[in-house]
Design a protein around this motif. Structure first.
Motif, PDB file in Angstrom:
ATOM      1  N   THR A  40       0.843  -1.193   0.000  1.00  0.00           N
ATOM      2  CA  THR A  40       0.000   0.000   0.000  1.00  0.00           C
ATOM      3  C   THR A  40       0.873   1.236   0.000  1.00  0.00           C
ATOM      4  O   THR A  40       1.718   1.416   0.884  1.00  0.00           O
ATOM      5  N   ARG A  42       1.047   5.534  -0.195  1.00  0.00           N
ATOM      6  CA  ARG A  42       0.294   6.737   0.152  1.00  0.00           C
ATOM      7  C   ARG A  42       0.716   7.874  -0.770  1.00  0.00           C
ATOM      8  O   ARG A  42       1.886   8.270  -0.775  1.00  0.00           O
ATOM      9  N   ASP A  63      -8.145   7.117 -11.089  1.00  0.00           N
ATOM     10  CA  ASP A  63      -8.505   5.729 -11.388  1.00  0.00           C
ATOM     11  C   ASP A  63      -7.551   5.210 -12.455  1.00  0.00           C
ATOM     12  O   ASP A  63      -7.523   5.735 -13.572  1.00  0.00           O
ATOM     13  N   LEU A  68      -5.514  -0.518  -7.058  1.00  0.00           N
ATOM     14  CA  LEU A  68      -6.682  -0.354  -6.202  1.00  0.00           C
ATOM     15  C   LEU A  68      -6.492   0.948  -5.434  1.00  0.00           C
ATOM     16  O   LEU A  68      -5.588   1.059  -4.600  1.00  0.00           O
ATOM     17  N   THR A  70      -7.989   4.138  -3.099  1.00  0.00           N
ATOM     18  CA  THR A  70      -8.991   4.674  -2.179  1.00  0.00           C
ATOM     19  C   THR A  70      -8.755   6.172  -2.036  1.00  0.00           C
ATOM     20  O   THR A  70      -7.697   6.597  -1.544  1.00  0.00           O
ATOM     21  N   ASN A  73     -11.032  10.301   2.405  1.00  0.00           N
ATOM     22  CA  ASN A  73     -12.358   9.987   2.941  1.00  0.00           C
ATOM     23  C   ASN A  73     -13.070  11.185   3.538  1.00  0.00           C
ATOM     24  O   ASN A  73     -13.984  11.031   4.345  1.00  0.00           O
ATOM     25  N   TYR A  95      -4.210   9.736  -0.737  1.00  0.00           N
ATOM     26  CA  TYR A  95      -4.776   8.654  -1.549  1.00  0.00           C
ATOM     27  C   TYR A  95      -4.025   7.367  -1.180  1.00  0.00           C
ATOM     28  O   TYR A  95      -2.792   7.362  -1.091  1.00  0.00           O
ATOM     29  N   SER A  98      -2.889   0.566  -3.931  1.00  0.00           N
ATOM     30  CA  SER A  98      -2.385  -0.803  -3.788  1.00  0.00           C
ATOM     31  C   SER A  98      -2.298  -1.450  -5.161  1.00  0.00           C
ATOM     32  O   SER A  98      -3.331  -1.694  -5.803  1.00  0.00           O
ATOM     33  N   GLN A 182      -4.535  -1.313   3.154  1.00  0.00           N
ATOM     34  CA  GLN A 182      -5.945  -1.030   2.947  1.00  0.00           C
ATOM     35  C   GLN A 182      -6.805  -2.139   3.545  1.00  0.00           C
ATOM     36  O   GLN A 182      -6.472  -3.328   3.447  1.00  0.00           O
ATOM     37  N   MET A 184      -9.643  -3.383   2.627  1.00  0.00           N
ATOM     38  CA  MET A 184     -10.222  -4.363   1.705  1.00  0.00           C
ATOM     39  C   MET A 184      -9.206  -5.400   1.229  1.00  0.00           C
ATOM     40  O   MET A 184      -9.575  -6.403   0.615  1.00  0.00           O
ATOM     41  N   VAL A 208     -11.338   1.704   8.300  1.00  0.00           N
ATOM     42  CA  VAL A 208      -9.979   2.231   8.291  1.00  0.00           C
ATOM     43  C   VAL A 208      -9.535   2.477   9.727  1.00  0.00           C
ATOM     44  O   VAL A 208     -10.362   2.690  10.625  1.00  0.00           O
ATOM     45  N   GLY A 219      -5.819  -0.453   8.009  1.00  0.00           N
ATOM     46  CA  GLY A 219      -7.157  -1.002   7.856  1.00  0.00           C
ATOM     47  C   GLY A 219      -7.476  -2.017   8.938  1.00  0.00           C
ATOM     48  O   GLY A 219      -6.584  -2.583   9.577  1.00  0.00           O
TER      49      GLY A 219
END
Length: 314
Positions: A40, A42, A63, A68, A70, A73, A95, A98, A182, A184, A208, A219
């Motif tokens: 992951t 950052r 995107d 992946l 995220t 938030n 952001y 992953s 993350q 997920m 999170v 996570g």
């Protein structure tokens, strides 16, 4: 005359400063490379200004295939920095990225519209593109898997009754916390089925880990299952282990929780939860009279003789 010219020049400088507040945009990937699938990253975007924000900046959309992502938030870390002797105030948007496959990736320039105090219109800024390379998983033959700085596992056992009997319920919950990962990407817990127990899986909770001040630290995943006892006997829920890769030293590690052993007995015989004699006494109907078998036989014989004599007489 010189004083007036000085005042006019000073007012012009102040007007220019009020019209055009200073803005700085900084973007970086953390931690430092190398990167591999399952890890992951950052992407930290610092939006700084010499004045203040009248509206929170809206995160730019991001995107990319093979990643992946995220987005922030809604929370942002407040910043205060001094650059070239000037005080800047701002926000840090993070952001979480992953990689799900190996390869070369480029994060494009991200646009932001800043609404600042003393600015007559929104100020449009953007980050610089960032490229990075991702290699395969550190565990041979496993592809993308959990990569974290630290992993913590704990379990909670709840009994609907003690001791357990047929029809009672045992609930097992597994909490997994992964720093710098993350939520997920934390794999679900595999709860086995056992003969004599009816398994009921509960919805998972994926959240999170945050320090409450706008910083996301990782996570968390909580999986739960309930087992209803259908047959008496001795049972053992097996230990649960999770293999993961340490993002600091690229070492494979394992976290786990121990097995759970318990026994369940058959259902006890039905028993009234109250005293019938006590309830009748409270209702004013007197106490129950208990007769022995000889007394009952004597009373029955006397009644039979009386009925026989009555019938013979008529």
């Amino acid at each position: 005359m010189k004083t007036w010219l000085l005042l006019i020049g000073l007012m012009a400088c102040m007007t220019q400063a009020l019209a055009d507040p200073l803005v700085r945009v900084q973007a970086r990937l953390q931690p430092e490379p190398p990167y591999q699938t399952g890890s992951t990253l950052r992407l930290e975007v610092d939006l700084l200004t010499s004045t203040w924000f009248t509206q929170a900046p809206k995160p730019a959309a991001l995107d990319l295939p093979g990643l992946l992502i995220t987005p922030p938030n809604g929370q942002a870390l407040s910043l205060t920095e001094t650059i070239d002797g000037t005080a800047f105030f701002g926000l840090r948007l993070t952001y979480f990225i992953s990689p799900t496959e190996a390869g070369q990736f480029t994060i494009p320039a991200l646009p932001f519209s800043l609404h600042l105090g003393q600015a007559s219109a929104p100020i449009e800024v953007s980050t610089q593109p960032i490229g990075f390379n991702v290699t395969g998983s550190g565990i041979p033959g496993q592809g993308a898997q959990l990569v974290a700085r630290q992993v913590r596992m704990e379990q909670t056992i709840a009994y609907s009754a003690e001791p357990l009997k047929v029809g009672d319920r045992l609930t097992r919950s597994i909490r997994i916390q992964a720093d710098d990962a993350q939520a997920m990407l934390i794999p679900p817990t595999d709860f086995v089925e056992l003969p004599g127990l009816k398994r009921y899986l509960q919805p998972s909770q994926v959240t999170v880990l945050s320090n409450g001040r706008g910083s996301v630290d990782g996570g968390q995943r909580i999986d739960s299952v309930s087992y209803v006892v259908e047959q008496p006997g001795s049972y053992s829920l097996p230990a649960i282990d999770l293999r993961w890769l340490d993002s600091l030293d690229q070492t494979e590690r394992s976290s786990g929780v121990p097995a759970v052993d318990f026994e369940a007995s058959s259902s006890s015989l039905f028993k009234l939860p109250f005293s019938l004699e006590a309830d009748l006494e409270k209702l004013g109907r007197g106490r129950l009279i208990t007769l022995s078998k000889p007394v009952i036989f004597l009373i029955s014989s006397l009644l039979l003789l009386a009925v026989t004599g009555y019938l013979l007489r008529h």
